[in-house]
Scaffold this active site. Structure first.
Site, PDB file in Angstrom:
ATOM      1  N   ASP A   1       1.101  -1.487   0.554  1.00 52.74           N
ATOM      2  CA  ASP A   1       0.446   0.291   0.294  1.00 52.74           C
ATOM      3  C   ASP A   1       0.854   1.415   0.454  1.00 52.74           C
ATOM      4  OD1 ASP A   1      -2.703  -0.883   0.103  1.00 52.74           O
ATOM      5  OD2 ASP A   1      -3.134  -1.146   1.496  1.00 52.74           O
TER       6      ASP A   1
ATOM      7  N   GLU B   1     -13.793  -1.869  -2.022  1.00 54.39           N
ATOM      8  CA  GLU B   1     -13.958  -2.447  -0.241  1.00 54.39           C
ATOM      9  C   GLU B   1     -15.202  -1.726   0.034  1.00 54.39           C
ATOM     10  OE1 GLU B   1     -11.116  -1.485   2.369  1.00 54.39           O
ATOM     11  OE2 GLU B   1     -11.812  -1.758   3.995  1.00 54.39           O
TER      12      GLU B   1
HETATM   13  O1  KIV Z   1      -4.620  -2.369   3.705  1.00 57.88           O
HETATM   14  C1  KIV Z   1      -5.279  -2.609   4.111  1.00 57.88           C
HETATM   15  O2  KIV Z   1      -5.242  -4.149   4.627  1.00 57.88           O
HETATM   16  C2  KIV Z   1      -5.850  -2.825   2.991  1.00 57.88           C
HETATM   17  C3  KIV Z   1      -6.709  -4.278   2.787  1.00 57.88           C
HETATM   18  C4  KIV Z   1      -8.230  -4.337   3.331  1.00 57.88           C
HETATM   19  C5  KIV Z   1      -7.880  -4.241   1.063  1.00 57.88           C
HETATM   20  O3  KIV Z   1      -6.287  -2.553   1.904  1.00 57.88           O
END
Ligand code: KIV
Length: 260
Positions: free
Chosen positions: A80, A178
């Site tokens: 991310d 989501e």
């Molecule tokens: O940060 C995370 O775990 C996510 C998932 C919930 C898709 O983005």
């Protein structure tokens, strides 16, 4: 897997399984399973650091967790891009994405498309595969007034669809959705040629993702969309209590655990 397999799996109708992971111990466990792919989510902020939201996650945390996961698995891993890392211009976003790929990620996930199209385009053109995260984007926690389901009105659903189509046009290899209604996620999935991954978005997506500690029953967090595949809290507390009891009564270490 590679990014090409996401599209191929969609065409074949073979669903993609994904879980989050933040450390090499669990990465090694997952590496020996049939799970297709791993997400180093900024949910590490809550799961690993005990924060209330994903907002405290930094690029340094994300790179460290990514390195740790990479040291435990050869699977395809996505990392991310944390809060605001894509909103401070192309140069900053490129630097951050570069850190994640250099830490071992195969691709990055970015929340939202609108307002940062140029950033996403630049990353894709720079050879950084991008997954777009739409619907409930937790980095918008303050703007949404909490972790709330999105896309409930026709207008809101149409906006998410427009954003998904834009992500595909820009070159994102996949779209994660989501907490949006199943009908909206299914409609978007059938409108895209790239694969969709869902969480709290019903069964119509091309794949599913769950937070590892939630699906293993370790976190105590159990919204409707989470299935717990084991009762991790009871199992682990049971093991720890057995150890504590044996230490207390002097049964551990017994002879077999004592080197001569
Ligand atoms: O940060 C995370 O775990 C996510 C998932 C919930 C898709 O983005």
């Amino acid at each position: 897997m590679t990014i090409l397999d996401f599209g191929a799996r969609k065409k074949e109708g073979r669903k993609i399984s994904m879980v989050t992971c933040y450390d090499s111990t669990f990465a090694k466990i997952i590496d020996g399973t049939d799970i297709d792919t791993i997400l180093i989510g900024d949910s590490c902020s809550m799961v690993m650091h005990g924060e209330q939201t994903t907002i405290p996650a930094t690029i340094e945390w994300m790179a460290e967790h990514t390195r740790s996961v990479r040291n435990g698995t050869g699977k395809f891993i996505l990392a991310d891009m944390p809060f605001l890392s894509t909103r401070r211009g192309i140069e900053h976003a490129t630097e951050c994405a570069g850190k994640l790929l250099q830490a071992g990620a195969n691709a990055v996930k970015i929340e939202g498309v609108f307002g940062q199209e140029d950033v996403l385009r630049h990353l894709v053109m720079s050879g950084i595969p991008v997954m777009a995260h739409l619907g409930l984007t937790p980095q918008f926690y303050q703007a949404f007034g909490g972790h709330k389901m999105q896309g409930k009105t026709e207008e809101a659903a149409a906006k998410i669809k427009e954003e998904a189509l834009l992500a595909q046009e820009i070159g994102c290899f996949s779209v994660l959705m989501e907490c949006i209604p199943q009908a909206v996620a299914s409609d978007i999935t059938s409108s895209l040629s790239v694969a969709t991954i869902g969480i709290g978005a019903g069964c119509g997506c091309d794949g599913q993702v769950l937070v590892l500690q939630d699906m293993l029953g370790m976190s105590g967090f159990k919204p409707k969309f989470v299935k717990q595949y084991m009762d991790g809290l009871s199992l682990m507390r049971g093991a720890l209590n057995s150890y504590a009891a044996e230490v207390a009564c002097g049964n551990f270490p017994s002879a077999e655990f004592i080197s001569k």
